[in-house]
Design a protein around this motif. Sequence first.
Motif, PDB file in Angstrom:
ATOM      1  N   VAL A 142       0.821  -1.440  -0.037  1.00  0.00           N
ATOM      2  CA  VAL A 142       0.043  -0.025   0.039  1.00  0.00           C
ATOM      3  C   VAL A 142       0.975   1.250  -0.019  1.00  0.00           C
ATOM      4  O   VAL A 142       0.816   2.217  -0.734  1.00  0.00           O
ATOM      5  N   PHE A 143       1.813   1.362   1.039  1.00  0.00           N
ATOM      6  CA  PHE A 143       2.372   2.651   1.182  1.00  0.00           C
ATOM      7  C   PHE A 143       3.709   2.863  -0.009  1.00  0.00           C
ATOM      8  O   PHE A 143       3.822   3.879  -0.434  1.00  0.00           O
ATOM      9  N   SER A 144       4.107   1.694  -0.472  1.00  0.00           N
ATOM     10  CA  SER A 144       5.342   1.839  -1.504  1.00  0.00           C
ATOM     11  C   SER A 144       4.614   2.540  -2.867  1.00  0.00           C
ATOM     12  O   SER A 144       5.398   3.176  -3.789  1.00  0.00           O
ATOM     13  N   LYS A 145       3.315   2.143  -3.047  1.00  0.00           N
ATOM     14  CA  LYS A 145       3.013   2.783  -4.077  1.00  0.00           C
ATOM     15  C   LYS A 145       2.244   4.309  -4.048  1.00  0.00           C
ATOM     16  O   LYS A 145       1.780   5.096  -5.208  1.00  0.00           O
ATOM     17  N   GLN A 146       2.415   4.781  -2.790  1.00  0.00           N
ATOM     18  CA  GLN A 146       1.845   6.253  -2.713  1.00  0.00           C
ATOM     19  C   GLN A 146       2.799   7.169  -3.335  1.00  0.00           C
ATOM     20  O   GLN A 146       4.000   7.026  -2.791  1.00  0.00           O
ATOM     21  N   ASP A 147       2.632   8.148  -3.818  1.00  0.00           N
ATOM     22  CA  ASP A 147       3.533   9.545  -4.015  1.00  0.00           C
ATOM     23  C   ASP A 147       3.500  10.416  -2.884  1.00  0.00           C
ATOM     24  O   ASP A 147       2.755  10.078  -1.686  1.00  0.00           O
ATOM     25  N   ALA A 148       4.405  11.435  -2.712  1.00  0.00           N
ATOM     26  CA  ALA A 148       4.325  12.463  -1.785  1.00  0.00           C
ATOM     27  C   ALA A 148       2.886  13.108  -1.780  1.00  0.00           C
ATOM     28  O   ALA A 148       2.242  13.217  -2.676  1.00  0.00           O
ATOM     29  N   THR A 149       2.336  13.628  -0.719  1.00  0.00           N
ATOM     30  CA  THR A 149       1.228  13.974  -0.601  1.00  0.00           C
ATOM     31  C   THR A 149       0.788  15.336  -1.549  1.00  0.00           C
ATOM     32  O   THR A 149       1.945  15.956  -1.812  1.00  0.00           O
ATOM     33  N   ILE A 150      -0.287  15.388  -2.056  1.00  0.00           N
ATOM     34  CA  ILE A 150      -0.446  16.781  -2.933  1.00  0.00           C
ATOM     35  C   ILE A 150      -0.015  17.925  -1.991  1.00  0.00           C
ATOM     36  O   ILE A 150       0.432  19.104  -2.917  1.00  0.00           O
ATOM     37  N   PHE A 151      -0.267  17.788  -0.952  1.00  0.00           N
ATOM     38  CA  PHE A 151       0.092  19.378   0.012  1.00  0.00           C
ATOM     39  C   PHE A 151       1.643  19.336  -0.035  1.00  0.00           C
ATOM     40  O   PHE A 151       1.982  20.701  -0.258  1.00  0.00           O
ATOM     41  N   SER A 152       2.245  18.358   0.204  1.00  0.00           N
ATOM     42  CA  SER A 152       3.714  18.559  -0.071  1.00  0.00           C
ATOM     43  C   SER A 152       4.178  19.205  -1.173  1.00  0.00           C
ATOM     44  O   SER A 152       5.205  19.771  -1.106  1.00  0.00           O
ATOM     45  N   VAL A 153       3.765  18.246  -2.019  1.00  0.00           N
ATOM     46  CA  VAL A 153       4.000  18.565  -3.487  1.00  0.00           C
ATOM     47  C   VAL A 153       3.863  20.010  -3.901  1.00  0.00           C
ATOM     48  O   VAL A 153       4.643  20.821  -4.312  1.00  0.00           O
ATOM     49  N   MET A 154       2.745  20.651  -3.597  1.00  0.00           N
ATOM     50  CA  MET A 154       2.258  22.115  -4.042  1.00  0.00           C
ATOM     51  C   MET A 154       3.218  22.933  -3.180  1.00  0.00           C
ATOM     52  O   MET A 154       3.475  23.991  -3.623  1.00  0.00           O
ATOM     53  N   SER A 155       3.274  22.423  -2.161  1.00  0.00           N
ATOM     54  CA  SER A 155       4.003  23.630  -0.953  1.00  0.00           C
ATOM     55  C   SER A 155       5.476  23.704  -1.372  1.00  0.00           C
ATOM     56  O   SER A 155       6.293  24.731  -1.544  1.00  0.00           O
ATOM     57  N   ALA A 156       6.285  22.385  -1.817  1.00  0.00           N
ATOM     58  CA  ALA A 156       7.450  22.476  -2.530  1.00  0.00           C
ATOM     59  C   ALA A 156       7.549  23.365  -3.621  1.00  0.00           C
ATOM     60  O   ALA A 156       8.523  24.411  -3.827  1.00  0.00           O
ATOM     61  N   LEU A 157       6.752  23.237  -4.578  1.00  0.00           N
ATOM     62  CA  LEU A 157       6.594  24.013  -5.700  1.00  0.00           C
ATOM     63  C   LEU A 157       6.674  25.538  -5.534  1.00  0.00           C
ATOM     64  O   LEU A 157       7.046  26.328  -6.139  1.00  0.00           O
ATOM     65  N   ALA A 158       5.420  25.719  -4.533  1.00  0.00           N
ATOM     66  CA  ALA A 158       5.220  27.182  -3.987  1.00  0.00           C
ATOM     67  C   ALA A 158       6.785  27.762  -3.728  1.00  0.00           C
ATOM     68  O   ALA A 158       7.086  28.923  -4.162  1.00  0.00           O
TER      69      ALA A 158
END
Length: 386
Positions: free
Chosen positions: A7-23
């Motif tokens: 289950v966990f190995s197929k998860q990406d970083a959460t959308i919140f982390s991804v967008m905060s990093a991009l911001a």
Amino acid sequence: MKPANAVFSKQDATIFSVMSALAAEHGSIDLGQGYPDGEGPEDLRRAAARYIMDGPNQYPPMAGVVPLRQAIAAHDSRFYGIDAAWQTETLVTSGATEALAASFMGLLNPGDEAVVIEPVYDSYRPLIEAMGGAVRPVRLHPPAWTLDRHEFAAAFGANTKLLVLNSPMNPNGKVFTREELTFIAETVLEHDCFVVCDEVYEHLTFGVEHIPLMTLPGMAERCVRIGSAGKIFSVTGWKVGLVTARAELMSALAKAHQFITFTVPPALQLAVAEGLEKEDVFFSRLAQDLSLKKERLAKGLTTAGFEVLPASGTYFLAADITPLGFNGTDVDFCRHITRQAGVTAIPLSAFYADQQQAPAHLVRFCFCKETAVLDEAAARLKRHFD
Ligand code: PMP
Ligand code: GLN
């Protein structure tokens, strides 16, 4: 090498982390991840600092320090008339996130089904699946986020163990009405299941009443009510979860909690206990302040060309990007405005199990920010789309 957990190995970083990093990368105004831009009430922070300096600093009791457990019971009685025995019916967890994990671990067996309502908060599904559970999503219908009773009832079956109900609801700001909750309660009773009630935004409602499902007839025995001090006191990094449930149900959760984190930093617990004793006006002012911010951002987004959907609670509102004539999905749009307009939002499709079949025209903006920040974000978007 053997594979890691499926289950966990197929998860990406959460959308919140991804967008905060991009911001951060683009120096854009982050209206993505939900966190206030202040530091939270000074008295609470001073109390926490004092407890760190003066102690206690060793392991507190597994279920939480006594003053906080008493304060949870008093809070639930004061605001909702819930009668919970603090000794057996309250629990302190490492944020609402751990309370959710402990609920799923404590209640689910492999093969059990869990009904969730989409758009759905991101952490429920992986945790349910990690316990061997299967998620049965039911979709609300935008723009009013209506719950179709037939579709809702159809998601329940012989294997349904629990429903997860998030109200006030992230990401769309829906607050379930008494009428909806009554139907939900009837369905839950008919199928003899539990309800994990994620009520972290309980005090953040705008002109409507938050009603814990637990207060409806027949529901007290079946509901786990989860709150978050991070949201009540605008200190999201504190991660102090506040749980209420009947003793038998709580015992199942507490057994999971004792092996996940066992306990929560005592200074934070004791400071939150003081916070929960604040007068009613503290709680109502928080909602009033946020309501003004919501109105302000909604107006700014409307001026910039978005169509803002109704939202009556939480830190968030959803906006329709269709009128802007953007050629792409909500995900493309959120990346585009981060890079080109200097404002970051979260695509709503991230809150759906089947992202291909999810709405691709809605984005979430967070408004728990200084007014000047909200105004600047709206002005940037207007300039860009003009
Ligand atoms: N549930 C919902 C719906 C949320 O938005 C959040 C976000 N913080 C949480 C749970 C987690 O709360 P906590 O930070 O207390 O773990
Ligand atoms: N609850 C926050 C939100 O919805 C995010 C918390 C997190 O980053 N996991 O934005």
